[in-house]
Enzyme design. Structure first.
Site, PDB file in Angstrom:
ATOM      1  N   PRO A 294       0.817  -1.213   0.000  1.00 54.71           N
ATOM      2  CA  PRO A 294       0.000   0.000   0.000  1.00 54.71           C
ATOM      3  C   PRO A 294       0.855   1.269   0.000  1.00 54.71           C
ATOM      4  O   PRO A 294       1.981   1.254   0.514  1.00 54.71           O
ATOM      5  CB  PRO A 294      -0.781  -0.112   1.318  1.00 54.71           C
ATOM      6  CG  PRO A 294       0.117  -0.894   2.207  1.00 54.71           C
ATOM      7  CD  PRO A 294       0.901  -1.825   1.326  1.00 54.71           C
ATOM      8  N   GLY A 295       0.328   2.311  -0.566  1.00 53.62           N
ATOM      9  CA  GLY A 295       1.065   3.579  -0.562  1.00 53.62           C
ATOM     10  C   GLY A 295       0.131   4.718  -0.247  1.00 53.62           C
ATOM     11  O   GLY A 295       0.130   5.288   0.844  1.00 53.62           O
ATOM     12  N   ARG A 296      -0.744   5.022  -1.222  1.00 53.44           N
ATOM     13  CA  ARG A 296      -1.658   6.154  -1.087  1.00 53.44           C
ATOM     14  C   ARG A 296      -2.462   6.075   0.209  1.00 53.44           C
ATOM     15  O   ARG A 296      -2.630   7.079   0.899  1.00 53.44           O
ATOM     16  CB  ARG A 296      -2.609   6.151  -2.284  1.00 53.44           C
ATOM     17  CG  ARG A 296      -3.421   7.416  -2.404  1.00 53.44           C
ATOM     18  CD  ARG A 296      -4.543   7.253  -3.432  1.00 53.44           C
ATOM     19  NE  ARG A 296      -4.143   6.677  -4.678  1.00 53.44           N
ATOM     20  CZ  ARG A 296      -3.912   7.364  -5.794  1.00 53.44           C
ATOM     21  NH1 ARG A 296      -4.025   8.665  -5.807  1.00 53.44           N
ATOM     22  NH2 ARG A 296      -3.578   6.732  -6.906  1.00 53.44           N
ATOM     23  N   TYR A 336      -4.400  13.996 -14.036  1.00 53.14           N
ATOM     24  CA  TYR A 336      -5.497  13.008 -13.926  1.00 53.14           C
ATOM     25  C   TYR A 336      -6.847  13.678 -13.685  1.00 53.14           C
ATOM     26  O   TYR A 336      -7.787  13.017 -13.255  1.00 53.14           O
ATOM     27  CB  TYR A 336      -5.272  12.066 -12.739  1.00 53.14           C
ATOM     28  CG  TYR A 336      -3.886  11.520 -12.573  1.00 53.14           C
ATOM     29  CD1 TYR A 336      -3.388  10.566 -13.459  1.00 53.14           C
ATOM     30  CD2 TYR A 336      -3.065  11.933 -11.522  1.00 53.14           C
ATOM     31  CE1 TYR A 336      -2.115  10.045 -13.291  1.00 53.14           C
ATOM     32  CE2 TYR A 336      -1.798  11.417 -11.352  1.00 53.14           C
ATOM     33  CZ  TYR A 336      -1.328  10.478 -12.238  1.00 53.14           C
ATOM     34  OH  TYR A 336      -0.082   9.965 -12.071  1.00 53.14           O
ATOM     35  N   CYS A 365       3.095  29.083 -16.811  1.00 49.85           N
ATOM     36  CA  CYS A 365       2.575  29.568 -18.089  1.00 49.85           C
ATOM     37  C   CYS A 365       1.915  28.460 -18.898  1.00 49.85           C
ATOM     38  O   CYS A 365       2.428  28.054 -19.955  1.00 49.85           O
ATOM     39  CB  CYS A 365       3.714  30.197 -18.890  1.00 49.85           C
ATOM     40  SG  CYS A 365       4.579  31.393 -17.909  1.00 49.85           S
ATOM     41  N   GLU A 366       0.834  27.931 -18.389  1.00 49.75           N
ATOM     42  CA  GLU A 366       0.072  26.892 -19.090  1.00 49.75           C
ATOM     43  C   GLU A 366      -1.354  26.966 -18.587  1.00 49.75           C
ATOM     44  O   GLU A 366      -1.579  27.111 -17.391  1.00 49.75           O
ATOM     45  CB  GLU A 366       0.559  25.490 -18.714  1.00 49.75           C
ATOM     46  CG  GLU A 366       1.911  25.159 -19.224  1.00 49.75           C
ATOM     47  CD  GLU A 366       2.046  23.683 -19.567  1.00 49.75           C
ATOM     48  OE1 GLU A 366       1.029  23.034 -19.873  1.00 49.75           O
ATOM     49  OE2 GLU A 366       3.181  23.224 -19.533  1.00 49.75           O
TER      50      GLU A 366
HETATM   51  N1  LLP Z   1       2.623  -1.615  -6.052  1.00 52.32           N
HETATM   52  C1  LLP Z   1       2.792  -1.376  -7.374  1.00 52.32           C
HETATM   53  C2  LLP Z   1       3.411  -2.408  -8.205  1.00 52.32           C
HETATM   54  C3  LLP Z   1       2.372  -0.150  -7.920  1.00 52.32           C
HETATM   55  O1  LLP Z   1       2.547   0.068  -9.213  1.00 52.32           O
HETATM   56  C4  LLP Z   1       1.779   0.828  -7.077  1.00 52.32           C
HETATM   57  C5  LLP Z   1       1.372   2.120  -7.618  1.00 52.32           C
HETATM   58  C6  LLP Z   1       1.631   0.533  -5.703  1.00 52.32           C
HETATM   59  C7  LLP Z   1       2.048  -0.705  -5.244  1.00 52.32           C
HETATM   60  C8  LLP Z   1       1.008   1.495  -4.729  1.00 52.32           C
HETATM   61  O2  LLP Z   1      -0.332   1.665  -4.989  1.00 52.32           O
HETATM   62  P1  LLP Z   1      -1.292   2.559  -4.042  1.00 52.32           P
HETATM   63  O3  LLP Z   1      -1.537   1.798  -2.756  1.00 52.32           O
HETATM   64  O4  LLP Z   1      -0.616   3.839  -3.802  1.00 52.32           O
HETATM   65  O5  LLP Z   1      -2.524   2.690  -4.846  1.00 52.32           O
HETATM   66  N2  LLP Z   1       0.576   8.848  -9.653  1.00 52.32           N
HETATM   67  C9  LLP Z   1      -0.760   8.263  -9.617  1.00 52.32           C
HETATM   68  C10 LLP Z   1      -0.769   6.864  -9.047  1.00 52.32           C
HETATM   69  C11 LLP Z   1       0.207   5.885  -9.701  1.00 52.32           C
HETATM   70  C12 LLP Z   1       0.165   4.504  -9.111  1.00 52.32           C
HETATM   71  C13 LLP Z   1       1.408   3.763  -9.433  1.00 52.32           C
HETATM   72  N3  LLP Z   1       1.529   2.460  -8.845  1.00 52.32           N
HETATM   73  C14 LLP Z   1      -1.684   9.216  -8.846  1.00 52.32           C
HETATM   74  O6  LLP Z   1      -1.238  10.293  -8.431  1.00 52.32           O
HETATM   75  O7  LLP Z   1      -2.869   8.922  -8.681  1.00 52.32           O
END
Ligand code: LLP
Length: 436
Positions: A294-296, A336, A365-366
């Site tokens: 997890p990240g977000r 997005y 400037c966009e």
């Molecule tokens: N594992 C893999 C293999 C991934 O590609 C990703 C995210 C994660 C874990 C983490 O996923 P999360 O829990 O954060 O959903 N920049 C975009 C999101 C790109 C996601 C990339 N991969 C945004 O700002 O919405």
């Protein structure tokens, strides 16, 4: 005069307005007053909550407590070394997608064996670095990568731990740019090919099969596609076991969404995490560990971007608030069409300031340099705003576009704050440039 203050708790529980005097209320993050912080460090400024990060991580740990598991925080989401160090101290492991990310986590004292290395385009140099440092597992994304890993491991007399990332062809029902589990996406390996590659890998002396991985997308507001993917992965693991290939772990990637605005927060409130965890632990046999990345959902709602209103400008039908943060600081709205909630750091109670719908834009400037559209705000020039849900994919996606210096970052804990990244200087920005 007292008035109803906006309730932000359903987006970020650590954010709340408190009355300062009768005619004004100010925004607090934990016990820290954000306007004071903006004045102390300047803007644009990212601020993160320790409490939020710790609470979010513990939801995962509690949910999976009855099953062997590993939480591999996805470093790409927010890679500040202080945040990584905090998560390390809380017991997290790490998902990295480049040598740079692996070096970051090793720098804060994490052993590479507590990391998984994901990504479709790992170079020879990156793979060698990971294998030499005893990476925990490499999530392989193609046949060519698998052959390369085997050769590299052999060349340095090592055994590389691997897992193949399968592409389960499941629609995560999220923004197309962040969907990764469909056949037409560049990610993973289709199961038929993966089955053959596992058989090949099984016979290789320099490869050790550890697991199976998958990641179908990000910002999912319905958890059923994640469970569907988990079922496919486990079925696949069983088909491998039938031919004598044992699997130690299944890795389901990341993907659980967060709230960016009030209507999303209702969907988030309905996300049945308990049901998700109990299904996950039911689907996966007890002897196979569950890994997730997890990240977000760990840091996203735990961060805000503070910015100061420079100018108010009426143009035709639109009221623009021109602020000192821009698309180079927070690119998600431009990239997005992400809709981050925007709120005032100070609520004016008296009617000397009119409430209007603003388009919040930066100085770049966009025309795509907008941070938010159609936001009801009561602001004057010089006031401060907070863009919410800016802990994930925000600072780490920032750039120097228009030669703007990258923002500072602060971590708060209760009423204490720590500067965890200094604001960039002109000298930092041009350090690697040369006039020949
Ligand atoms: N594992 C893999 C293999 C991934 O590609 C990703 C995210 C994660 C874990 C983490 O996923 P999360 O829990 O954060 O959903 N920049 C975009 C999101 C790109 C996601 C990339 N991969 C945004 O700002 O919405």
């Amino acid at each position: 005069m007292r008035f109803m203050l906006p309730n932000l708790a359903n987006i970020t529980p650590q954010l709340s307005y408190q009355y300062q005097q009768d005619n004004c209320a100010v925004l607090y993050f934990e016990q820290t007053q954000l306007k004071q912080l903006a004045q102390q460090y300047g803007t644009p400024l990212f601020v993160y909550s320790t409490q939020h990060i710790a609470d979010s991580l513990s939801i995962y740990n509690q949910g999976l407590a009855n099953h062997k598991h590993g939480i591999y925080y996805s470093v790409k989401v927010n890679s500040n070394i202080h945040i990584l160090s905090l998560l390390h101290s809380l017991g997290a492991k790490f998902d990295v997608v480049s040598k740079g990310e692996l070096q970051r986590v090793m720098y804060v004292g994490v052993a590479a064996k507590n990391c998984v290395f994901a990504g479709v385009g790992k170079t020879q140099d990156e793979l060698l670095f990971a294998i030499q440092n005893d990476i925990g597992c490499i999530n392989v994304e193609s046949a060519s990568e698998l052959y390369r890993i085997s050769e590299l491991a052999q060349s340095i007399n090592k055994i590389a731990p691997i897992s193949l990332r399968i592409n389960p062809n499941i629609d995560p029902k999220t923004h197309p740019y962040i969907s990764t589990g469909l056949q037409e996406n560049k990610f993973g390996i289709l199961t038929k090919e993966a089955y053959e590659l596992y058989q090949w890998a099984h016979g290789q002396p320099n490869l050790e099969i550890k697991g199976i991985s998958c990641h179908i997308g990000s910002q999912l507001l319905d958890l059923s596609p994640l469970l569907q993917a988990a079922e496919r992965v486990v079925e696949f693991a069983q088909s491998l076991q039938e031919i004598g290939i044992e699997i130690e772990h299944v890795d389901f990637g990341g993907g659980i969404g967060i709230s960016y605005q009030q209507d999303e927060s209702e969907k988030i409130a309905q996300l049945d995490w308990q049901n998700y965890f109990s299904n996950l632990t039911r689907i996966v046999p007890k002897d196979i560990a569950i890994h997730i990345e997890p990240g977000r959902s760990i840091v996203g709602n735990g961060g805000v971007l503070l910015t100061q209103v420079q100018y108010l400008k009426k143009q035709g039908e639109l009221d623009f608030a021109i602020v000192d943060a821009a698309m180079n600081d927070l690119i998600r709205p431009a990239l997005y069409q992400a809709d981050h909630q925007v709120v005032e750091l100070q609520q004016h109670v008296n009617d000397s300031v009119a409430s209007k719908k603003f388009t919040v834009v930066g100085p770049v400037c966009e025309t795509s340099d907008f941070l938010a559209r159609d936001k009801e705000l009561k602001i004057r020039e010089g006031d401060y705003l907070a863009m919410l849900s800016a802990g994930a994919y925000s600072f780490c996606m920032s750039s120097n576009y228009n030669s703007r210096l990258r923002a500072a970052e602060v971590l708060i804990s209760g009423e204490k704050n720590t500067l965890i990244r200094k604001r960039e200087t002109f000298e930092n920005m041009i350090a690697n440039e040369r006039i020949t």
